[in-house]
Design an enzyme around this catalytic site. Sequence first.
Site, PDB file in Angstrom:
ATOM      1  N   ASP A   1      48.132 126.564  22.173  1.00 51.19           N
ATOM      2  CA  ASP A   1      47.896 125.491  21.269  1.00 51.19           C
ATOM      3  C   ASP A   1      49.331 124.720  21.084  1.00 51.19           C
ATOM      4  OD1 ASP A   1      45.222 125.742  21.300  1.00 51.19           O
ATOM      5  OD2 ASP A   1      45.061 126.611  19.540  1.00 51.19           O
TER       6      ASP A   1
ATOM      7  N   SER B   1      36.060 123.591  22.492  1.00 51.43           N
ATOM      8  CA  SER B   1      37.247 124.444  23.189  1.00 51.43           C
ATOM      9  C   SER B   1      36.894 125.672  23.227  1.00 51.43           C
ATOM     10  CB  SER B   1      38.356 124.009  22.252  1.00 51.43           C
ATOM     11  OG  SER B   1      38.290 124.291  20.975  1.00 51.43           O
TER      12      SER B   1
ATOM     13  N   HIS C   1      40.266 128.091  16.629  1.00 58.47           N
ATOM     14  CA  HIS C   1      40.666 128.921  17.774  1.00 58.47           C
ATOM     15  C   HIS C   1      41.109 130.362  17.758  1.00 58.47           C
ATOM     16  CE1 HIS C   1      42.007 125.003  20.099  1.00 58.47           C
ATOM     17  NE2 HIS C   1      40.635 125.049  20.111  1.00 58.47           N
TER      18      HIS C   1
END
Lengths: 167, 180
Positions: free
Chosen positions: B123, B57, B96
Amino acid sequence: MHSFVYRANALLTLGVTVLALMCAMASLSDNLNVPSPSAHVHVLNINWFQRQRDGNDEVSLTLNISANLQSMFTWNTKQAFVFLSAEYETPKNSLNQVSLWDGIIPSQEHAKFWIHATNKYRFADQGSNLRGKEFNLTLHWHVMPKTGRMFADKIVMTGYRLPEEYR
Amino acid sequence: MGWVAEQMDSIKSLQIRQVLTQGVSLGMIVTSALIIWKALMCITGSESPVVVVLSGSMEPGFKRGDILFLHMSNDPIRAGEIVVFNVDGREIPIVHRVIKVHEREDTGEVDVLTKGDNNYGDDRLLYAHGQLWLQRHHIMGRAVGFLPYVGWVTIIMTEKPIIKYILIGALGLLVITSKD
């Protein structure tokens, strides 16, 4: 004493040590680079500006971003992640940072760019404080190395203001 | 086969004193590894100073199998930083980037929104049901350094446990039979 296993072990140890040393040197060499980037952002248009049903102000902008970030690339640079955020204060929050646009620059050739974009992420406040609000636009960049330490810096551009009325 | 027979002989010829020495040296290896890990925890202030990237990701920045070094200081969290966070009800931490920060005037608490560089949306779908923001206590650390490929060792070992047992067995045998 000097069996195959010992020799293999010694070779592996030496190999790993040399690799680790080279990675460390590559990362340290990044410190020698002193970048001198430049950036300009214009807010071309306020597309709409409303109070949403949840009570939060939200605005849509059209931006013109031009930047030259070529000097930050070194031989240990894999990519640079660039993003533009709106930063402002409200009575409740001492700092609000809202990312409006971002992009990945894969190589030095692409590091001098000029784009025309509406905000990619929602520019929404926590509350209803955006009318007539003064804000900064900050161009941040995070340099991802091929190996080693990551670098980050920013250019702050001041003096932007949202309109007094919803539209 | 000669090598195996040789090793078998060396196991048979072990003396009590030698067995004890080998045991101690094995213990030294294990404890020094533990010391290094715990020292890193103290220095970085993060409960897991090194994490392996498991998903794509954050590509092309971080690929599966890369290693990240974490640091957890009291510095406030700011947009753009790559953080490792735990979501309630999920076992595996996520790496992230922070895209939005709202910091309270009075308490200094933060509301943070994250997004993977390679993901289309933010998210909120990954967070617990109804959760809109991450708070400070969800965040385990921020990434400060990067080393490619090394994490494949642990990925292979967790996905193919047989390789792990073979490796541990071989190393154990090596320690037991070494004559230094």
